[in-house]
Design a protein around this motif. Structure first.
Motif, PDB file in Angstrom:
ATOM      1  N   LEU A 146     -18.770  36.114 -30.490  1.00  0.00           N
ATOM      2  CA  LEU A 146     -18.672  34.881 -29.696  1.00  0.00           C
ATOM      3  C   LEU A 146     -17.384  34.132 -30.021  1.00  0.00           C
ATOM      4  CD1 LEU A 146     -22.335  33.507 -29.726  1.00  0.00           C
ATOM      5  CD2 LEU A 146     -21.064  34.334 -27.736  1.00  0.00           C
ATOM      6  N   GLY A 147     -16.958  34.176 -31.266  1.00  0.00           N
ATOM      7  CA  GLY A 147     -15.698  33.528 -31.640  1.00  0.00           C
ATOM      8  C   GLY A 147     -14.527  34.057 -30.819  1.00  0.00           C
ATOM      9  N   TYR A 148     -14.474  35.383 -30.629  1.00  0.00           N
ATOM     10  CA  TYR A 148     -13.407  35.971 -29.815  1.00  0.00           C
ATOM     11  C   TYR A 148     -13.566  35.586 -28.343  1.00  0.00           C
ATOM     12  CZ  TYR A 148     -12.202  38.735 -33.885  1.00  0.00           C
ATOM     13  OH  TYR A 148     -11.815  39.124 -35.142  1.00  0.00           O
ATOM     14  N   ILE A 149     -14.800  35.512 -27.873  1.00  0.00           N
ATOM     15  CA  ILE A 149     -15.052  35.121 -26.488  1.00  0.00           C
ATOM     16  C   ILE A 149     -14.649  33.660 -26.283  1.00  0.00           C
ATOM     17  CG2 ILE A 149     -16.878  34.729 -24.772  1.00  0.00           C
ATOM     18  CD1 ILE A 149     -18.231  37.310 -25.957  1.00  0.00           C
ATOM     19  N   PHE A 150     -14.962  32.798 -27.247  1.00  0.00           N
ATOM     20  CA  PHE A 150     -14.551  31.393 -27.156  1.00  0.00           C
ATOM     21  C   PHE A 150     -13.029  31.277 -27.136  1.00  0.00           C
ATOM     22  CE2 PHE A 150     -18.622  30.048 -29.644  1.00  0.00           C
ATOM     23  CZ  PHE A 150     -19.401  30.256 -28.513  1.00  0.00           C
ATOM     24  N   THR A 151     -12.357  32.080 -27.952  1.00  0.00           N
ATOM     25  CA  THR A 151     -10.891  32.077 -27.959  1.00  0.00           C
ATOM     26  C   THR A 151     -10.350  32.541 -26.610  1.00  0.00           C
ATOM     27  OG1 THR A 151     -10.810  32.436 -30.337  1.00  0.00           O
ATOM     28  CG2 THR A 151      -8.829  33.024 -29.091  1.00  0.00           C
ATOM     29  N   SER A 152     -10.993  33.546 -26.018  1.00  0.00           N
ATOM     30  CA  SER A 152     -10.573  34.002 -24.686  1.00  0.00           C
ATOM     31  C   SER A 152     -10.760  32.894 -23.657  1.00  0.00           C
ATOM     32  CB  SER A 152     -11.367  35.236 -24.264  1.00  0.00           C
ATOM     33  OG  SER A 152     -11.073  36.327 -25.101  1.00  0.00           O
ATOM     34  N   LEU A 153     -11.846  32.125 -23.770  1.00  0.00           N
ATOM     35  CA  LEU A 153     -12.062  31.005 -22.855  1.00  0.00           C
ATOM     36  C   LEU A 153     -10.961  29.966 -23.039  1.00  0.00           C
ATOM     37  CD1 LEU A 153     -13.691  29.439 -20.746  1.00  0.00           C
ATOM     38  CD2 LEU A 153     -15.129  28.574 -22.603  1.00  0.00           C
ATOM     39  N   ARG A 154     -10.670  29.614 -24.283  1.00  0.00           N
ATOM     40  CA  ARG A 154      -9.597  28.646 -24.543  1.00  0.00           C
ATOM     41  C   ARG A 154      -8.270  29.143 -23.981  1.00  0.00           C
ATOM     42  NH1 ARG A 154      -8.117  28.844 -30.043  1.00  0.00           N
ATOM     43  NH2 ARG A 154      -6.458  30.127 -29.227  1.00  0.00           N
ATOM     44  N   ASN A 155      -7.959  30.415 -24.213  1.00  0.00           N
ATOM     45  CA  ASN A 155      -6.709  30.978 -23.687  1.00  0.00           C
ATOM     46  C   ASN A 155      -6.692  30.985 -22.161  1.00  0.00           C
ATOM     47  OD1 ASN A 155      -5.737  31.375 -26.256  1.00  0.00           O
ATOM     48  ND2 ASN A 155      -6.265  33.542 -26.327  1.00  0.00           N
ATOM     49  N   SER A 156      -7.838  31.255 -21.547  1.00  0.00           N
ATOM     50  CA  SER A 156      -7.879  31.268 -20.067  1.00  0.00           C
ATOM     51  C   SER A 156      -7.644  29.867 -19.504  1.00  0.00           C
ATOM     52  CB  SER A 156      -9.204  31.843 -19.559  1.00  0.00           C
ATOM     53  OG  SER A 156     -10.275  30.942 -19.775  1.00  0.00           O
TER      54      SER A 156
ATOM     55  N   PRO B 195     -14.767  21.162 -21.295  1.00  0.00           N
ATOM     56  CA  PRO B 195     -14.251  20.040 -20.499  1.00  0.00           C
ATOM     57  C   PRO B 195     -13.138  19.257 -21.201  1.00  0.00           C
ATOM     58  CG  PRO B 195     -16.607  19.748 -20.956  1.00  0.00           C
ATOM     59  CD  PRO B 195     -16.194  21.035 -21.561  1.00  0.00           C
ATOM     60  N   ILE B 196     -13.278  19.023 -22.519  1.00  0.00           N
ATOM     61  CA  ILE B 196     -12.240  18.262 -23.226  1.00  0.00           C
ATOM     62  C   ILE B 196     -10.915  19.006 -23.203  1.00  0.00           C
ATOM     63  CG2 ILE B 196     -11.499  17.483 -25.526  1.00  0.00           C
ATOM     64  CD1 ILE B 196     -14.399  16.595 -26.005  1.00  0.00           C
ATOM     65  N   TYR B 197     -10.948  20.307 -23.505  1.00  0.00           N
ATOM     66  CA  TYR B 197      -9.702  21.094 -23.525  1.00  0.00           C
ATOM     67  C   TYR B 197      -9.115  21.215 -22.123  1.00  0.00           C
ATOM     68  CZ  TYR B 197      -6.343  24.503 -25.227  1.00  0.00           C
ATOM     69  OH  TYR B 197      -5.175  25.141 -25.579  1.00  0.00           O
ATOM     70  N   SER B 198      -9.969  21.332 -21.108  1.00  0.00           N
ATOM     71  CA  SER B 198      -9.492  21.426 -19.724  1.00  0.00           C
ATOM     72  C   SER B 198      -8.754  20.164 -19.304  1.00  0.00           C
ATOM     73  CB  SER B 198     -10.661  21.664 -18.768  1.00  0.00           C
ATOM     74  OG  SER B 198     -11.242  22.915 -18.994  1.00  0.00           O
ATOM     75  N   ILE B 199      -9.230  19.022 -19.761  1.00  0.00           N
ATOM     76  CA  ILE B 199      -8.634  17.746 -19.361  1.00  0.00           C
ATOM     77  C   ILE B 199      -7.430  17.374 -20.227  1.00  0.00           C
ATOM     78  CG2 ILE B 199      -9.058  15.238 -19.211  1.00  0.00           C
ATOM     79  CD1 ILE B 199     -12.024  16.034 -18.513  1.00  0.00           C
ATOM     80  N   THR B 200      -7.576  17.523 -21.545  1.00  0.00           N
ATOM     81  CA  THR B 200      -6.542  17.024 -22.459  1.00  0.00           C
ATOM     82  C   THR B 200      -5.593  18.100 -22.984  1.00  0.00           C
ATOM     83  OG1 THR B 200      -7.865  17.340 -24.467  1.00  0.00           O
ATOM     84  CG2 THR B 200      -8.139  15.237 -23.262  1.00  0.00           C
ATOM     85  N   GLY B 201      -6.040  19.362 -22.974  1.00  0.00           N
ATOM     86  CA  GLY B 201      -5.240  20.416 -23.590  1.00  0.00           C
ATOM     87  C   GLY B 201      -5.317  20.373 -25.105  1.00  0.00           C
ATOM     88  N   LYS B 202      -6.223  19.559 -25.625  1.00  0.00           N
ATOM     89  CA  LYS B 202      -6.402  19.425 -27.072  1.00  0.00           C
ATOM     90  C   LYS B 202      -7.838  19.751 -27.435  1.00  0.00           C
ATOM     91  CE  LYS B 202      -3.030  15.842 -27.595  1.00  0.00           C
ATOM     92  NZ  LYS B 202      -1.928  15.729 -27.496  1.00  0.00           N
ATOM     93  N   GLY B 203      -8.037  20.094 -28.694  1.00  0.00           N
ATOM     94  CA  GLY B 203      -9.400  20.378 -29.151  1.00  0.00           C
ATOM     95  C   GLY B 203      -9.634  21.826 -29.505  1.00  0.00           C
ATOM     96  N   ASN B 204      -8.604  22.510 -30.013  1.00  0.00           N
ATOM     97  CA  ASN B 204      -8.755  23.922 -30.413  1.00  0.00           C
ATOM     98  C   ASN B 204      -9.942  24.127 -31.353  1.00  0.00           C
ATOM     99  OD1 ASN B 204      -6.629  25.032 -28.983  1.00  0.00           O
ATOM    100  ND2 ASN B 204      -5.166  24.662 -30.623  1.00  0.00           N
ATOM    101  N   LYS B 205     -10.131  23.186 -32.276  1.00  0.00           N
ATOM    102  CA  LYS B 205     -11.189  23.338 -33.284  1.00  0.00           C
ATOM    103  C   LYS B 205     -12.586  23.289 -32.658  1.00  0.00           C
ATOM    104  CE  LYS B 205      -8.498  21.734 -37.153  1.00  0.00           C
ATOM    105  NZ  LYS B 205      -8.332  20.727 -38.185  1.00  0.00           N
ATOM    106  N   LEU B 206     -12.712  22.695 -31.493  1.00  0.00           N
ATOM    107  CA  LEU B 206     -14.021  22.630 -30.833  1.00  0.00           C
ATOM    108  C   LEU B 206     -14.523  24.019 -30.403  1.00  0.00           C
ATOM    109  CD1 LEU B 206     -13.465  19.463 -28.610  1.00  0.00           C
ATOM    110  CD2 LEU B 206     -14.875  19.637 -30.676  1.00  0.00           C
ATOM    111  N   PHE B 207     -13.611  24.982 -30.298  1.00  0.00           N
ATOM    112  CA  PHE B 207     -13.989  26.344 -29.897  1.00  0.00           C
ATOM    113  C   PHE B 207     -14.426  27.190 -31.079  1.00  0.00           C
ATOM    114  CE2 PHE B 207     -11.458  24.951 -26.322  1.00  0.00           C
ATOM    115  CZ  PHE B 207     -12.131  25.468 -25.242  1.00  0.00           C
ATOM    116  N   LYS B 208     -14.316  26.678 -32.290  1.00  0.00           N
ATOM    117  CA  LYS B 208     -14.668  27.446 -33.492  1.00  0.00           C
ATOM    118  C   LYS B 208     -16.159  27.476 -33.713  1.00  0.00           C
ATOM    119  CE  LYS B 208     -10.344  27.881 -35.096  1.00  0.00           C
ATOM    120  NZ  LYS B 208      -9.695  28.963 -34.565  1.00  0.00           N
TER     121      LYS B 208
END
Length: 183
Positions: A122-132, A170-183
């Protein structure tokens, strides 16, 4: 300028499936010898742009296949700017996601899916979501969100998936910040 070093650790210390899932042990295609008759006709998922070897080797291990490590250096990798490891294209992002889902399914079918293995995948999938989101890949983002939505109540990690879907995404989509929220 040539630098000689090991690409990855190939010898497992404890549980090979756990170490492969966590990518602490990685095998190139020629680093392991498998019985040709036992691996099947088309062992590689040719639809993947990357992670084919990782998916292939893990699929064989999940099936219970025995292997032999080849300790001799038989493969040299040329590192350069345009190698797949440096690629952040949608094909690479989608491939990473698809390979992890494939292994999740294989582990689940073989009744080998543990909370730790699922968490790592799931960690890799979350990273893929963040990258997408970061690289603006709406098609891949939609596939990942659909997968996570279907997976949420079939997971050991319901709260983690919900946090990613309803807070991180939603936070990353709007602000582009919050990498740690995907961990």
């Amino acid at each position: 300028h040539t630098i000689l070093r090991n690409w990855s650790e190939i010898v497992p210390k404890n549980n090979i499936i756990d170490e492969m899932v966590q990518t602490s042990v990685l095998w190139q295609t020629g680093g392991v010898v498998w019985n040709r008759k036992s691996i099947g006709i088309f062992p590689f998922n040719e639809d993947l742009f990357s992670s084919q070897e990782w998916t292939f080797h893990l699929s064989q291990l999940i099936k219970g296949m025995k292997y032999e490590l080849n300790a001799e250096t038989t493969i040299f990798i040329r590192e350069h700017e345009h190698r797949i490891g440096k690629d952040f294209s949608e094909k690479k992002c989608s491939s990473t996601f698809q390979s992890r889902v494939h292994i999740l399914d294989k582990l689940n079918q073989a009744k080998l899916l543990t909370p730790a293995r699922e968490r790592a995948l799931l960690g890799y999938i979350f990273t893929s979501l963040r990258n997408s989101i970061h690289y603006k890949y709406p098609f891949t983002r939609k596939k990942i969100v659909n997968f996570l939505t279907k997976k949420v109540f079939k997971s050991y990690h319901i709260l983690k998936i919900l946090r990613v879907l309803f807070i991180a995404y939603p936070i990353y989509s709007i602000t582009g910040k919050g990498n740690k929220l995907f961990k």
